[in-house]
Design an enzyme around this catalytic site. Sequence first.
Site, short mmCIF file in Angstrom:
data_model
loop_
_atom_site.label_atom_id
_atom_site.label_comp_id
_atom_site.label_asym_id
_atom_site.label_seq_id
_atom_site.Cartn_x
_atom_site.Cartn_y
_atom_site.Cartn_z
N LYS A 100 0.81 -1.23 0.00
CA LYS A 100 0.00 0.00 0.00
C LYS A 100 0.84 1.27 0.00
O LYS A 100 0.42 2.30 -0.49
CB LYS A 100 -0.96 0.01 1.19
N HIS A 229 1.83 -3.73 14.90
CA HIS A 229 2.34 -2.59 14.12
C HIS A 229 2.47 -1.42 15.09
O HIS A 229 1.49 -1.01 15.69
CB HIS A 229 1.38 -2.24 12.98
N GLU A 301 6.93 -5.98 8.10
CA GLU A 301 6.13 -5.41 7.00
C GLU A 301 6.52 -3.96 6.74
O GLU A 301 5.69 -3.06 6.83
CB GLU A 301 4.63 -5.48 7.36
C1 PLP Z 1 0.68 0.39 6.48
C2 PLP Z 1 1.08 -0.91 7.04
C3 PLP Z 1 2.42 -1.30 7.01
C4 PLP Z 1 3.55 -0.39 6.53
O1 PLP Z 1 3.84 0.57 7.46
P1 PLP Z 1 5.11 1.56 7.28
O2 PLP Z 1 4.97 2.49 8.39
O3 PLP Z 1 4.99 2.19 5.95
O4 PLP Z 1 6.33 0.71 7.39
C5 PLP Z 1 2.73 -2.55 7.47
N1 PLP Z 1 1.78 -3.40 7.94
C6 PLP Z 1 0.48 -3.06 7.97
C7 PLP Z 1 -0.51 -4.03 8.48
C8 PLP Z 1 0.09 -1.81 7.55
O5 PLP Z 1 -1.21 -1.46 7.61
#
Ligand code: PLP
Length: 464
Positions: A100, A229, A301
């Site tokens: 994304k 996260h 991620e």
């Molecule tokens: C948006 C998102 C990410 C990426 O986050 P960054 O801050 O760009 O590294 C990773 N995992 C999930 C589930 C997300 O929603």
Amino acid sequence: MSKLDVLAPLDLKHFAPPRPTLDDSASPDILWPDHVFPDLPPLLQGHPDIHLRNGVIDADNNAQPDAERAFFVADLSQVYKQHLRWRKCLPNIKPFYAVKCNPDPYVLRLLAALGTGFDCASNGEISQVLAIGGIDPTRIIFANPCKAVSFIRNAAKMHVDMMTFDNADELYKIARAHPGAKLVVRILTDDSKALCQLGIKFGAPLSAVPALLAKAKELDLDVVGVSFHVGSGNYDPTVYTDAIRRAHTAFDMGTEAGYHFSLLDVGGGFEDALFEQAASYLTDAIETYFPDRAGLQIIAEPGRFYVSKAFSIATNIIARRAPLGNEVAPSAASDQPRVMYYINDGVYGAFNCILFDHQVVHPYVLSMDGSFHVAASEPIESSSVWGPTCDSIDCVCPNVQLPVSLRVGDWLGFANMGAYTVCAASQFNGFQVSKVVYTAGIFRPAEVRAVLARFASEIDKGNV
Ligand SMILES: *Cc1c(COP(=O)(O)O)cnc(C)c1O
């Protein structure tokens, strides 16, 4: 002999940015158009600044109706560099790039070629990744804890098994639509130190985890691990310590519920400037809470970390509002900058990151009065920069110092425009999304090109 074999080693000196002026257009050897992937734009070579300047020169010599439109330059070597940095600091954590953040076709292919996995949040992202070819569905985690049933069914069909959940309803849906899924429970961690807090929408508090796991067991579902996260744009690298501690507690809850967890997903949130620090806190915490890692797979991620610095945008000043004489500014607006510049991309386009991602962007003068050089002695003044739409929310910089003699037709550049920009741009008011020019860049460009070319030929032969 394959194309790869004839690729001569490149001298890095060759990539030092020459400084073309408007009447000294780039010499042909600077451009190196290469259709590594037939369906994508060419992969050029050279410093991204050269391509920003070339774009400006082209626009000035072009009579097309959208001659001066804004454009991105993507330096793929910057993505490569970040990957090497990742491997150096977190060699035992496999990155699953968060699509994304920037689903650019070259970025996805380069990362696929480098062996990363992908974090997808929708059917669309899953299809986009699989359509590249040569990417096994086990390299995808469907990391959206709240999915449409049809999406879960489609994931099953595409053999994407790994998916997250954080609520009981999701478990019923998955039991119906993809009973063979490998589930990852997303827990809530402290995300108060982040630009974008995700915990207000996602993540099960630890107190809810035992009941969720019992429900999963009852539904005969396979839960394989834990994810979290810490929030996107995290600016406190110490948060990983507490997050890993919580993850460890969730692992114990898994054992309690009769599972044997084998996957720890440490999510995204990695910031470029704080990466080494975050990696160090993370590594220490994993060592503390997971000293025995036999049979444990650790993934992450990252999104922003990989792409943020890889993209720059060039925008044209299409309009300007400045007092003609010694007019007194309207009193209500007297503390506003005197000069307003209107550029041809804004918050409905690439600069949506200002609204959605809470970014603050900083312009620099890319070209002024036909020159790429702005004298240090050039007087500056407070100015504001606006996007091209008819909405007043479309403000790119409310107050920024810019040269007094900046005029319509000059260009403003913005660096660090790779994360959460292009992907969410709209065409509101009939303005098109800015196009991207690609370069193999300045950091080991021959390697970047070779990695891509090898991947392209393997996809071609269907044997990745
Ligand atoms: C948006 C998102 C990410 C990426 O986050 P960054 O801050 O760009 O590294 C990773 N995992 C999930 C589930 C997300 O929603």
